[in-house]
Design a protein around this motif. Structure first.
Motif, PDB file in Angstrom:
ATOM      1  N   ASP A 160       0.753  -1.103   0.063  1.00 35.27           N
ATOM      2  CA  ASP A 160       0.005  -0.221   0.102  1.00 35.27           C
ATOM      3  C   ASP A 160       0.860   1.088   0.045  1.00 35.27           C
ATOM      4  O   ASP A 160       1.008   2.016   1.054  1.00 35.27           O
ATOM      5  CB  ASP A 160      -0.905  -0.259   1.356  1.00 35.27           C
ATOM      6  N   VAL A 161       1.452   1.381  -1.106  1.00 37.62           N
ATOM      7  CA  VAL A 161       2.481   2.832  -1.260  1.00 37.62           C
ATOM      8  C   VAL A 161       1.552   3.682  -1.914  1.00 37.62           C
ATOM      9  O   VAL A 161       0.693   3.732  -2.538  1.00 37.62           O
ATOM     10  CB  VAL A 161       3.586   2.240  -2.216  1.00 37.62           C
ATOM     11  N   PRO A 162       1.979   5.080  -1.454  1.00 35.86           N
ATOM     12  CA  PRO A 162       1.025   6.285  -1.663  1.00 35.86           C
ATOM     13  C   PRO A 162       1.536   6.759  -3.556  1.00 35.86           C
ATOM     14  O   PRO A 162       0.489   7.417  -4.095  1.00 35.86           O
ATOM     15  CB  PRO A 162       1.760   7.352  -0.765  1.00 35.86           C
ATOM     16  N   GLN A 163       2.072   5.986  -4.080  1.00 35.27           N
ATOM     17  CA  GLN A 163       2.596   6.483  -5.208  1.00 35.27           C
ATOM     18  C   GLN A 163       1.611   5.241  -6.102  1.00 35.27           C
ATOM     19  O   GLN A 163       1.321   4.348  -6.263  1.00 35.27           O
ATOM     20  CB  GLN A 163       3.939   5.873  -5.725  1.00 35.27           C
ATOM     21  N   GLN A 164       1.279   5.956  -7.359  1.00 36.15           N
ATOM     22  CA  GLN A 164       0.421   5.333  -8.261  1.00 36.15           C
ATOM     23  C   GLN A 164       1.138   4.317  -9.266  1.00 36.15           C
ATOM     24  O   GLN A 164       0.574   3.323  -9.353  1.00 36.15           O
ATOM     25  CB  GLN A 164      -0.012   6.362  -9.359  1.00 36.15           C
ATOM     26  N   HIS A 165       2.307   4.740  -9.386  1.00 40.36           N
ATOM     27  CA  HIS A 165       3.338   3.658 -10.270  1.00 40.36           C
ATOM     28  C   HIS A 165       4.764   3.599  -9.585  1.00 40.36           C
ATOM     29  O   HIS A 165       5.192   4.361  -9.231  1.00 40.36           O
ATOM     30  CB  HIS A 165       3.763   4.280 -11.658  1.00 40.36           C
ATOM     31  N   VAL A 166       4.834   2.029  -9.773  1.00 41.13           N
ATOM     32  CA  VAL A 166       6.357   1.731  -9.030  1.00 41.13           C
ATOM     33  C   VAL A 166       7.283   1.219 -10.191  1.00 41.13           C
ATOM     34  O   VAL A 166       6.817   0.535 -11.193  1.00 41.13           O
ATOM     35  CB  VAL A 166       6.208   0.457  -7.928  1.00 41.13           C
ATOM     36  N   VAL A 167       8.456   1.773 -10.205  1.00 38.01           N
ATOM     37  CA  VAL A 167       9.412   1.355 -11.155  1.00 38.01           C
ATOM     38  C   VAL A 167      10.628   0.550 -10.153  1.00 38.01           C
ATOM     39  O   VAL A 167      11.119   1.071  -9.369  1.00 38.01           O
ATOM     40  CB  VAL A 167      10.090   2.282 -12.005  1.00 38.01           C
ATOM     41  N   LEU A 168      10.796  -0.851 -10.624  1.00 34.86           N
ATOM     42  CA  LEU A 168      11.744  -1.519  -9.698  1.00 34.86           C
ATOM     43  C   LEU A 168      13.075  -1.605 -10.597  1.00 34.86           C
ATOM     44  O   LEU A 168      12.816  -2.177 -11.689  1.00 34.86           O
ATOM     45  CB  LEU A 168      11.058  -2.779  -9.141  1.00 34.86           C
ATOM     46  N   VAL A 169      14.001  -1.195 -10.240  1.00 32.71           N
ATOM     47  CA  VAL A 169      15.428  -1.248 -11.104  1.00 32.71           C
ATOM     48  C   VAL A 169      16.300  -2.379 -10.269  1.00 32.71           C
ATOM     49  O   VAL A 169      16.474  -2.327  -9.198  1.00 32.71           O
ATOM     50  CB  VAL A 169      16.035  -0.042 -10.991  1.00 32.71           C
ATOM     51  N   LEU A 170      16.638  -3.456 -11.429  1.00 35.25           N
ATOM     52  CA  LEU A 170      17.495  -4.578 -11.136  1.00 35.25           C
ATOM     53  C   LEU A 170      18.747  -4.588 -11.723  1.00 35.25           C
ATOM     54  O   LEU A 170      18.623  -4.209 -12.990  1.00 35.25           O
ATOM     55  CB  LEU A 170      16.804  -6.044 -11.097  1.00 35.25           C
ATOM     56  N   GLU A 171      19.608  -5.037 -11.021  1.00 32.94           N
ATOM     57  CA  GLU A 171      20.954  -5.041 -11.630  1.00 32.94           C
ATOM     58  C   GLU A 171      21.593  -6.459 -11.444  1.00 32.94           C
ATOM     59  O   GLU A 171      21.238  -7.174 -10.480  1.00 32.94           O
ATOM     60  CB  GLU A 171      22.044  -4.151 -11.375  1.00 32.94           C
ATOM     61  N   GLY A 172      22.570  -6.935 -12.169  1.00 31.58           N
ATOM     62  CA  GLY A 172      23.323  -8.090 -12.022  1.00 31.58           C
ATOM     63  C   GLY A 172      22.609  -9.485 -11.823  1.00 31.58           C
ATOM     64  O   GLY A 172      21.549  -9.592 -12.450  1.00 31.58           O
ATOM     65  N   ALA A 173      22.814 -10.336 -10.910  1.00 29.77           N
ATOM     66  CA  ALA A 173      22.102 -11.603 -10.814  1.00 29.77           C
ATOM     67  C   ALA A 173      20.650 -11.474 -10.335  1.00 29.77           C
ATOM     68  O   ALA A 173      19.516 -12.446 -10.571  1.00 29.77           O
ATOM     69  CB  ALA A 173      22.899 -12.413  -9.662  1.00 29.77           C
ATOM     70  N   ALA A 174      20.395 -10.347  -9.767  1.00 30.80           N
ATOM     71  CA  ALA A 174      18.939  -9.847  -9.304  1.00 30.80           C
ATOM     72  C   ALA A 174      17.925 -10.083 -10.481  1.00 30.80           C
ATOM     73  O   ALA A 174      16.824 -10.244 -10.412  1.00 30.80           O
ATOM     74  CB  ALA A 174      18.858  -8.859  -8.617  1.00 30.80           C
ATOM     75  N   LYS A 175      18.388  -9.671 -11.726  1.00 26.89           N
ATOM     76  CA  LYS A 175      17.536  -9.512 -12.826  1.00 26.89           C
ATOM     77  C   LYS A 175      16.945 -10.883 -13.280  1.00 26.89           C
ATOM     78  O   LYS A 175      16.043 -10.934 -13.742  1.00 26.89           O
ATOM     79  CB  LYS A 175      18.466  -9.050 -13.996  1.00 26.89           C
ATOM     80  N   GLY A 176      17.695 -11.917 -12.877  1.00 24.50           N
ATOM     81  CA  GLY A 176      17.178 -13.428 -13.147  1.00 24.50           C
ATOM     82  C   GLY A 176      15.904 -13.592 -12.092  1.00 24.50           C
ATOM     83  O   GLY A 176      15.216 -14.594 -12.671  1.00 24.50           O
TER      84      GLY A 176
END
Length: 123
Positions: A39-55
């Motif tokens: 329940d975040v107050p923002q309408q849109h969320v952008v999750l930025v991933l790098e490295g092994a997390a992208k998998g």
């Protein structure tokens, strides 16, 4: 006005010593799942991933969360996402504990908050 939350995935995941380093992709997937139901107050969320997390999460949109895979270190991608949203006239909040990155995103008009702000909302 649209509100956007840009999340430094590596920084948020790395802020809790819960064994994330053993499974970076799994940690990214768990963060993504929490963001989908948070329940975040923002309408849109952008999750930025790098490295092994992208998998752990494919790039693209899933409901109100858009996952972006950084081509290298995530800072430049986070800054670009914040700048683009701010230039569109959106109200932007960036979640990171990286002080240099906080200063850079504030320079493009975004608000910077630490990981504990988001973790308190997502559990």
């Amino acid at each position: 006005m649209t509100t956007v939350l840009v999340v430094d995935g590596a920084n948020v995941v790395g802020s809790r010593p819960d064994g994330w380093w053993k499974d970076r992709a799994g940690a990214a997937r768990r963060l993504h799942e929490r963001l989908l139901v948070a329940d975040v107050p923002q309408q849109h969320v952008v999750l930025v991933l790098e490295g092994a997390a992208k998998g752990g999460v494919p790039a693209g949109r899933d409901a109100h969360v858009r996952t972006v895979h950084a081509k290298g270190v995530g800072d430049e991608t986070i800054l670009a996402e914040a700048r683009t949203a701010a230039e569109r006239g959106d109200r932007v909040t960036v979640v990171t504990a990286d002080r240099m990155l906080q200063a850079r995103v504030q320079g493009v008009g975004a608000l910077a908050v630490g990981p504990s702000w988001l973790l308190d909302l997502t559990g």
